[in-house]
Design a protein around this motif. Sequence first.
Motif, mmCIF file in Angstrom:
data_model
loop_
_atom_site.group_PDB
_atom_site.id
_atom_site.type_symbol
_atom_site.label_atom_id
_atom_site.label_comp_id
_atom_site.label_asym_id
_atom_site.label_seq_id
_atom_site.Cartn_x
_atom_site.Cartn_y
_atom_site.Cartn_z
ATOM 1 N N PRO A 220 -4.260 18.092 12.162
ATOM 2 C CA PRO A 220 -3.486 17.077 11.435
ATOM 3 C C PRO A 220 -2.101 17.614 11.088
ATOM 4 C CG PRO A 220 -5.194 18.012 10.034
ATOM 5 C CD PRO A 220 -5.409 18.578 11.398
ATOM 6 N N LYS A 221 -1.141 16.719 11.055
ATOM 7 C CA LYS A 221 0.237 17.110 10.736
ATOM 8 C C LYS A 221 0.363 17.339 9.230
ATOM 9 C CE LYS A 221 2.042 14.771 14.680
ATOM 10 N NZ LYS A 221 2.693 13.666 15.257
ATOM 11 N N GLU A 222 1.392 18.087 8.876
ATOM 12 C CA GLU A 222 1.633 18.371 7.463
ATOM 13 C C GLU A 222 1.880 17.080 6.703
ATOM 14 O OE1 GLU A 222 1.472 21.319 5.916
ATOM 15 O OE2 GLU A 222 0.814 22.189 7.812
ATOM 16 N N GLN A 223 1.334 17.017 5.506
ATOM 17 C CA GLN A 223 1.515 15.808 4.702
ATOM 18 C C GLN A 223 2.852 15.840 3.984
ATOM 19 O OE1 GLN A 223 -1.772 15.368 2.058
ATOM 20 N NE2 GLN A 223 -3.045 14.400 3.619
ATOM 21 N N VAL A 224 3.374 14.658 3.758
ATOM 22 C CA VAL A 224 4.614 14.507 3.007
ATOM 23 C C VAL A 224 4.285 14.740 1.527
ATOM 24 C CG1 VAL A 224 6.468 12.886 2.468
ATOM 25 C CG2 VAL A 224 5.331 12.791 4.699
ATOM 26 N N PRO A 225 5.175 15.368 0.771
ATOM 27 C CA PRO A 225 4.875 15.600 -0.658
ATOM 28 C C PRO A 225 4.605 14.276 -1.385
ATOM 29 C CG PRO A 225 7.086 16.405 -0.084
ATOM 30 C CD PRO A 225 6.470 15.880 1.150
ATOM 31 N N VAL A 226 3.707 14.348 -2.323
ATOM 32 C CA VAL A 226 3.304 13.160 -3.068
ATOM 33 C C VAL A 226 4.385 12.828 -4.090
ATOM 34 C CG1 VAL A 226 1.533 12.177 -4.555
ATOM 35 C CG2 VAL A 226 0.896 13.803 -2.762
ATOM 36 N N SER A 227 4.736 11.545 -4.164
ATOM 37 C CA SER A 227 5.785 11.144 -5.118
ATOM 38 C C SER A 227 5.194 10.968 -6.513
ATOM 39 C CB SER A 227 6.430 9.846 -4.662
ATOM 40 O OG SER A 227 5.520 8.797 -4.795
ATOM 41 N N ASP A 228 6.070 10.963 -7.508
ATOM 42 C CA ASP A 228 5.640 10.788 -8.896
ATOM 43 C C ASP A 228 5.443 9.322 -9.245
ATOM 44 O OD1 ASP A 228 5.680 13.475 -9.234
ATOM 45 O OD2 ASP A 228 7.738 13.542 -9.995
ATOM 46 N N GLU A 229 5.989 8.433 -8.475
ATOM 47 C CA GLU A 229 5.905 7.008 -8.790
ATOM 48 C C GLU A 229 4.640 6.412 -8.186
ATOM 49 O OE1 GLU A 229 9.331 4.938 -7.481
ATOM 50 O OE2 GLU A 229 10.697 6.458 -8.238
ATOM 51 N N LEU A 230 4.077 5.489 -8.916
ATOM 52 C CA LEU A 230 2.921 4.763 -8.420
ATOM 53 C C LEU A 230 3.379 3.426 -7.869
ATOM 54 C CD1 LEU A 230 0.340 5.387 -11.277
ATOM 55 C CD2 LEU A 230 0.369 6.383 -9.004
ATOM 56 N N VAL A 231 2.948 3.143 -6.678
ATOM 57 C CA VAL A 231 3.304 1.882 -6.039
ATOM 58 C C VAL A 231 2.000 1.184 -5.677
ATOM 59 C CG1 VAL A 231 4.464 0.811 -4.099
ATOM 60 C CG2 VAL A 231 5.406 2.884 -5.119
ATOM 61 N N GLU A 232 1.904 -0.060 -6.079
ATOM 62 C CA GLU A 232 0.696 -0.812 -5.776
ATOM 63 C C GLU A 232 0.903 -1.526 -4.439
ATOM 64 O OE1 GLU A 232 -1.997 -4.401 -7.597
ATOM 65 O OE2 GLU A 232 -0.564 -3.409 -8.888
ATOM 66 N N ARG A 233 -0.027 -1.304 -3.561
ATOM 67 C CA ARG A 233 0.034 -1.935 -2.248
ATOM 68 C C ARG A 233 -1.227 -2.763 -2.055
ATOM 69 N NH1 ARG A 233 1.844 2.978 1.669
ATOM 70 N NH2 ARG A 233 3.885 3.305 0.762
ATOM 71 N N LYS A 234 -1.044 -3.885 -1.408
ATOM 72 C CA LYS A 234 -2.224 -4.687 -1.097
ATOM 73 C C LYS A 234 -2.875 -4.081 0.138
ATOM 74 C CE LYS A 234 -1.180 -9.135 -2.995
ATOM 75 N NZ LYS A 234 -1.208 -10.563 -2.771
ATOM 76 N N ALA A 235 -4.081 -3.689 -0.036
ATOM 77 C CA ALA A 235 -4.810 -3.102 1.084
ATOM 78 C C ALA A 235 -6.261 -3.554 1.002
ATOM 79 C CB ALA A 235 -4.730 -1.588 1.031
ATOM 80 N N ASP A 236 -6.788 -3.835 2.147
ATOM 81 C CA ASP A 236 -8.197 -4.199 2.230
ATOM 82 C C ASP A 236 -8.983 -2.903 2.373
ATOM 83 O OD1 ASP A 236 -10.465 -5.669 2.378
ATOM 84 O OD2 ASP A 236 -10.126 -6.438 4.401
ATOM 85 N N TRP A 237 -9.938 -2.671 1.523
ATOM 86 C CA TRP A 237 -10.639 -1.402 1.500
ATOM 87 C C TRP A 237 -11.628 -1.251 2.649
ATOM 88 C CZ3 TRP A 237 -15.917 -1.538 1.042
ATOM 89 C CH2 TRP A 237 -16.471 -2.745 0.619
ATOM 90 N N MET A 238 -12.111 -2.365 3.217
ATOM 91 C CA MET A 238 -13.139 -2.273 4.261
ATOM 92 C C MET A 238 -12.616 -1.604 5.546
ATOM 93 S SD MET A 238 -16.248 -2.685 5.115
ATOM 94 C CE MET A 238 -17.059 -3.836 4.048
ATOM 95 N N PRO A 239 -11.471 -2.015 6.101
ATOM 96 C CA PRO A 239 -10.992 -1.315 7.306
ATOM 97 C C PRO A 239 -10.693 0.158 7.053
ATOM 98 C CG PRO A 239 -9.802 -3.389 7.011
ATOM 99 C CD PRO A 239 -10.649 -3.179 5.801
ATOM 100 N N GLN A 240 -10.204 0.454 5.855
ATOM 101 C CA GLN A 240 -9.919 1.853 5.541
ATOM 102 C C GLN A 240 -11.212 2.662 5.490
ATOM 103 O OE1 GLN A 240 -7.670 2.326 1.976
ATOM 104 N NE2 GLN A 240 -7.420 4.537 2.254
#
Length: 193
Positions: free
Chosen positions: A153-173
């Motif tokens: 796996p590629k290196e992950q981008v650093p995690v931001s301090d801000e929380l962003v709410e995204r609409k995501a369907d949990w079943m496909p994930q």
Amino acid sequence: MSRRPAPLSPSSTSASPKAAPQKPARTDAAKPAASSREARERRGTRSRRVDVGEWTSGIRLSAFSAIMLSLVVLGAWVLVPSLGTYLDQRQKIAAVEASVQVTEEQIAALEQERERWNDPAYISTQARERLYYIKPGEVPYLVDNDLDPAALPKEQVPVSDELVERKADWMPQLLRSIAGAGLAKNVVEAPAR
């Protein structure tokens, strides 16, 4: 079978030195046919029409010919089903011979495998590779993350301090996560001593 001889043509009768006996005069019913024939000959058209009734009346069938014809028909009636059965059996025999050839090749491969398992060096190699066995006094080394660099796996981008709410369907994930876990190449650890 015999046929009636064909009538002589007008040119052959006039060329012969002996005169052929004259045929009696035709009846009135035969005159139109004769006149049309003569008209065709005068025009130079040489189209011959075959009268099937006249042709078939010229065929004579003797008793011997009838018997031979019936024997040929009877022979064909008896032999055609037998020939079909013969061809079907030849196909089945060819299929069984091909199956036997494949089985003989499998037997030869298994005998070769058995001969390899009789070799102590092959057995110890298989025990090391498959079961991770070691001889007393040896130190085993297992390499973690010995995966192909392209599969890492590629290196992950650093995690931001801000929380962003995204609409995501949990079943496909969830399904992607399960599929990824099932298809991942795992490193097998050495058995504990």
